[in-house]
Design a protein around this motif. Structure first.
Motif: not given
Length: 313
Positions: A221, A292, A311, A215
């Motif tokens: 997100v 996250v 992630k 990410v």
């Protein structure tokens, strides 16, 4: 009709309470609610120390130790006369037990442990020089005040000189040297501290992407389709002190906020607000709601570094 009207009144009241609670819960530590709590800072006086030096050796040195202890006591007493609560440096040194632990340590480690464990809002470094000659003895003093959590400079004195006298009374000469600089120094300190209370302390916040992370800041997100950079920006505006978060440079791999304001005291508890442990924890928990994974660090005073690792499952 009357019952329907009463029902809507109750419904609006419940929504109002719920909204207020949610808003408060989001940032109860940083949200001043438009009010500023006036506080008088606690201060600890420490001797000037350069890298490789040890506090205990400085104050116990057979040649200069007495002069340094005298300077600490004289400045401490002057601070108290202006209504500032002070914390005993020698007592704090005993509590932390630094005799052996920092003999070969760095200045940052020892200073951080002693000052942070004291709970002081401000630390003042004192540099004293005693000069003896055929014309008499003279004491020179130089003071610098810094905010404990960020290291931000709050006040710097002029060089205070006692003048030369035929005496060995170091306490009296130190007091005379301080008298020549203390009013300007303490006035500047009070102004700077009041500004922090009103506007918040400034910290540098950097978000980085770890190597191999799946990410980055251009990734979507959450459930609203926001990019990670946008979600972070919105969160900082809501959770920084009075909504002040000034962005710096940005890319897919790094976001920089050069000036994020945090309160001196937790607005919900009145306790000292720690940039890393309090604000950093809030950031980490926020990122977890976006699935996250992040690591929080504070490599220097006044700096928070958030490393995005990837992630969460």
């Amino acid at each position: 009709m009357k019952n329907i009207y009463s029902f809507f009144k109750i419904l609006i009241f419940i929504i109002f309470l719920s909204t207020g609670f949610i808003s408060f819960a989001q940032n109860s530590g940083t949200n001043s609610g438009g009010q500023v709590n006036q506080v008088q800072p606690s201060i600890i006086i420490v001797p000037l120390k350069v890298e490789g030096q040890n506090y205990r050796k400085l104050i116990e040195d057979p040649t200069e130790g007495f002069n340094r202890r005298t300077a600490i006591n004289v400045v401490d007493n002057a601070i108290k006369t202006r209504g500032f609560p002070t914390i005993d440096f020698v007592g704090q040194l005993e509590k932390v037990k630094t005799t052996e632990a920092y003999t070969n340590g760095t200045q940052k480690d020892e200073q951080s442990d002693i000052i942070n464990s004291s709970g002081a809002d401000i630390f003042i470094t004192v540099d004293i020089n005693v000069s003896k000659s055929a014309n008499g003895t003279e004491v020179s003093l130089f003071l610098v005040a810094r905010e404990t959590a960020t290291g931000a400079k709050l006040s710097t004195s002029k060089l205070g000189n006692s003048g030369k006298y035929y005496t060995d009374d170091i306490h009296k000469l130190t007091t005379k040297a301080l008298d020549n600089i203390k009013e300007d120094f303490l006035n500047e300190l009070q102004i700077s501290f009041t500004k922090i209370v009103n506007e918040g302390r400034s910290v540098f916040v950097s978000f980085k992407i770890a190597q191999g992370s799946a990410v980055n800041f251009k990734s979507e997100v959450g459930n609203e389709g926001d990019l990670l950079s946008e979600a972070i920006s919105d969160w900082l505006k809501k959770n920084s002190y009075k909504g002040y978060a000034k962005p710096g440079g940005s890319s897919a791999l790094e976001l920089i906020y050069e000036d994020v304001r945090l309160p001196l005291k937790d607005q919900s508890t009145g306790l000292n607000y720690d940039p890393k442990n309090d604000f950093g924890r809030l950031i980490r928990k926020f990122l977890r709601t976006l699935k996250v994974d992040a690591e929080i660090d504070a490599p220097q005073l006044g700096q928070i570094v958030i490393t995005i690792k990837g992630k969460l499952n």
